[in-house]
Design an enzyme around this catalytic site. Structure first.
Site, PDB file in Angstrom:
ATOM      1  N   HIS A  51       0.827  -1.200   0.000  1.00  0.00           N
ATOM      2  CA  HIS A  51       0.000   0.000   0.000  1.00  0.00           C
ATOM      3  C   HIS A  51       0.866   1.257   0.000  1.00  0.00           C
ATOM      4  O   HIS A  51       2.081   1.204   0.195  1.00  0.00           O
ATOM      5  CB  HIS A  51      -0.945  -0.017   1.201  1.00  0.00           C
ATOM      6  CG  HIS A  51      -1.997  -1.076   1.109  1.00  0.00           C
ATOM      7  ND1 HIS A  51      -2.955  -1.277   2.083  1.00  0.00           N
ATOM      8  CD2 HIS A  51      -2.255  -2.009   0.150  1.00  0.00           C
ATOM      9  CE1 HIS A  51      -3.754  -2.269   1.740  1.00  0.00           C
ATOM     10  NE2 HIS A  51      -3.340  -2.737   0.574  1.00  0.00           N
ATOM     11  N   GLU A  53       1.261   3.714   2.075  1.00  0.00           N
ATOM     12  CA  GLU A  53       2.015   4.020   3.291  1.00  0.00           C
ATOM     13  C   GLU A  53       3.314   3.228   3.371  1.00  0.00           C
ATOM     14  O   GLU A  53       4.344   3.734   3.828  1.00  0.00           O
ATOM     15  CB  GLU A  53       1.161   3.706   4.536  1.00  0.00           C
ATOM     16  CG  GLU A  53      -0.134   4.501   4.603  1.00  0.00           C
ATOM     17  CD  GLU A  53      -1.311   3.742   4.034  1.00  0.00           C
ATOM     18  OE1 GLU A  53      -2.371   3.743   4.668  1.00  0.00           O
ATOM     19  OE2 GLU A  53      -1.163   3.145   2.938  1.00  0.00           O
ATOM     20  N   LEU A 205     -13.955  -2.638 -28.845  1.00  0.00           N
ATOM     21  CA  LEU A 205     -14.112  -2.183 -27.463  1.00  0.00           C
ATOM     22  C   LEU A 205     -12.816  -2.287 -26.665  1.00  0.00           C
ATOM     23  O   LEU A 205     -12.811  -2.629 -25.479  1.00  0.00           O
ATOM     24  CB  LEU A 205     -15.235  -2.966 -26.750  1.00  0.00           C
ATOM     25  CG  LEU A 205     -16.620  -2.890 -27.394  1.00  0.00           C
ATOM     26  CD1 LEU A 205     -17.624  -3.700 -26.582  1.00  0.00           C
ATOM     27  CD2 LEU A 205     -17.086  -1.445 -27.528  1.00  0.00           C
TER      28      LEU A 205
END
Length: 366
Positions: A51, A53, A205
Site C-alpha cells: 500500500h 504508506e 471495445l
C-alpha cells in the site's frame, strides 16, 4: 503553521496518476514529512502489492521516526494480501497521521484510526476530504454494495443524436474527444454494449492508447444473437463476457464458450436481468462499468435507476432526422417533473467538442 492541505494535495495527485490500475482496490497516496521536508512518497500501484504508506515508509527509512504521515484514505487495520498499514506506521515511530477520508466500509471504518490513537499517535481527519471522496467514487460504492460503479458514456450531436437515420455514426466527435474516451476505457474494469451494437458495428471495445489497459468486454444478449465471427468472439484482445436471459440458445452458448467467451445466464425470462448482471460482476471483482450502448440499453439502465455517473461528449453538429437514434430511448417519463435531474455538472472543452460530466439524482421510480 503547517499547511496540511499542501502535503495532502501532493498525495492526492500521486494517487490519481494510478487510476485504472488498482481495481478493485482504492486509489491511495501517502507523503511523509519530517522537519518540513518531504522524506517519503508512496502510491498504491496494484491490488496485492504494498500500500501507499508502505512505499512511503520504505523511502523515508529512519526519517519516518517523529514524522507526520499524510494519507488520502484511512490506513488499513486488517490482514489481507498485505499487512495492516496502521501497525506499520506505529512501528515506524510516526508522531502524527493526517487522513483525508475514513474507510467507507462500515465494518472497518475507524479501526485504523483506533490503532493509531491507542499507540499515542495524533490523528487528524477530514483534510481535503471531498476531493479524496470524489477520487474514490468507484471504490466507495463497490466496497459497500459489492456492485460496480456504473458510468454511461455517449457521443451525441447538439440535437441528441448518436447516429443518422441510416445508422451512420463515424465520427460524431473529434479525434481529441475519442482519445479521451480511450483514457476512460483504460480507467474502467468493464465496458458494456447491447448485442445490436455488436451486430451493426462489430466493435473491438479495446483501449487504443500507449500502455492502455483494455476492459473486460460485456455484451447484453437476451437470445444469444451475437455472431460467432464477431471481433468480440474471435480476436482475444480482451476477455468477452455475455449476459443472457432464460430464453437463450443452449447450442449457441456452447459455441460461444468453445471460442473462449464466458456466458452468464440471468433470471430474466426474455430480457437480461440487470440487477443479476451487476451482482455477478461485483462477485467477479468488476468494480466499475462503462456503458457504451445504444438508446434502448442506456434507457434500461436509467429506468432502473442504475446509472451512477453520466459522461456525454457533445459535438457542435446538427443531424436531424425523426428516425435518427438518440442516446436515450425506452419509455421515458410522462411528466417533466419526473425527469431525472443531473447534479454536480461540469463542462470542459475537448478539441471542438464539449464534455459534460454529471450525476443523476433519482426522485422516484420511472
Amino acid at each position: 503553521m503547517i499547511n496540511h492541505e499542501f502535503y495532502m494535495n501532493i498525495a492526492l495527485q500521486n494517487a490519481k496518476a494510478t487510476k485504472g490500475q488498482t481495481e478493485p482496490n482504492p486509489l491511495v497516496g501517502s507523503v511523509i514529512v519530517n522537519d518540513s521536508r518531504i522524506v517519503g512518497i508512496g502510491t498504491h500501484l496494484k491490488a496485492g502489492e504494498p500500500h501507499a504508506e508502505i512505499h512511503a515508509l520504505r523511502m523515508a527509512g529512519e526519517q519516518a521516526k517523529g514524522a507526520t504521515a499524510y494519507v488520502t484514505l484511512e490506513p488499513c487495520s486488517h490482514h489481507g494480501r498485505t499487512g495492516p498499514c496502521a501497525e506499520a506506521l506505529v512501528e515506524a515511530g510516526v508522531k502524527k497521521v493526517v487522513i483525508a477520508t475514513l474507510d467507507p466500509n462500515p465494518l472497518v471504518a475507524g479501526n485504523g484510526v483506533k490503532i493509531l490513537e491507542t499507540a499515542g499517535i495524533e490523528v487528524i481527519t477530514g483534510v481535503c476530504e471531498e476531493e479524496s471522496r470524489q477520487m474514490n467514487e468507484v471504490f466507495n460504492k463497490y466496497i459497500v454494495m459489492k456492485k460496480p460503479f456504473v458510468s454511461l458514456k455517449s457521443a451525441i450531436t447538439l440535437d441528441g443524436k448518436i447516429a443518422t437515420a441510416s445508422s451512420h455514426s463515424k465520427w460524431i466527435t473529434s479525434e481529441e474527444a475519442r482519445l479521451d474516451v480511450h483514457q476512460l476505457r483504460h480507467e474502467t474494469a468493464g465496458i458494456l454494449v447491447g448485442v445490436n451494437t455488436v451486430i451493426k458495428d462489430n466493435p473491438e471495445l479495446t483501449t487504443r492508447i500507449e500502455g492502455g489497459r483494455s476492459p473486460i468486454r460485456i455484451v447484453m444478449d437476451s437470445k444469444l444473437r451475437m455472431p460467432l465471427d464477431s471481433k468480440l468472439a474471435t480476436d482475444s484482445l480482451a476477455p468477452t463476457w455475455v449476459f443472457t436471459s432464460q430464453s437463450y440458445s443452449k447450442e449457441k452458448k456452447e459455441q460461444l464458450e468453445k471460442q473462449g467467451v464466458e456466458v452468464f445466464v440471468t433470471s430474466g425470462e426474455d430480457k437480461v436481468n440487470l440487477e443479476d448482471m451487476l451482482s455477478i460482476l461485483g462477485e467477479k471483482f468488476v468494480s466499475s462499468l462503462l456503458i457504451e450502448g445504444g438508446g434502448e440499453v442506456n434507457a434500461a439502465f436509467l429506468e432502473n435507476r442504475l446509472i451512477d455517473k453520466l459522461v456525454l461528449y457533445m459535438a457542435p453538429k446538427l443531424s436531424g432526422g425523426k428516425e435518427a437514434p438518440t442516446f436515450l430511448e425506452g419509455k421515458g417519463v410522462e411528466k417533466m417533473w419526473d425527469a431525472v435531474d443531473v447534479e454536480r455538472l461540469s463542462v470542459t472543452s475537448i478539441g471542438k467538442d464539449f464534455k459534460f460530466v454529471g450525476y443523476p439524482v433519482y426522485k422516484q421510480k420511472m
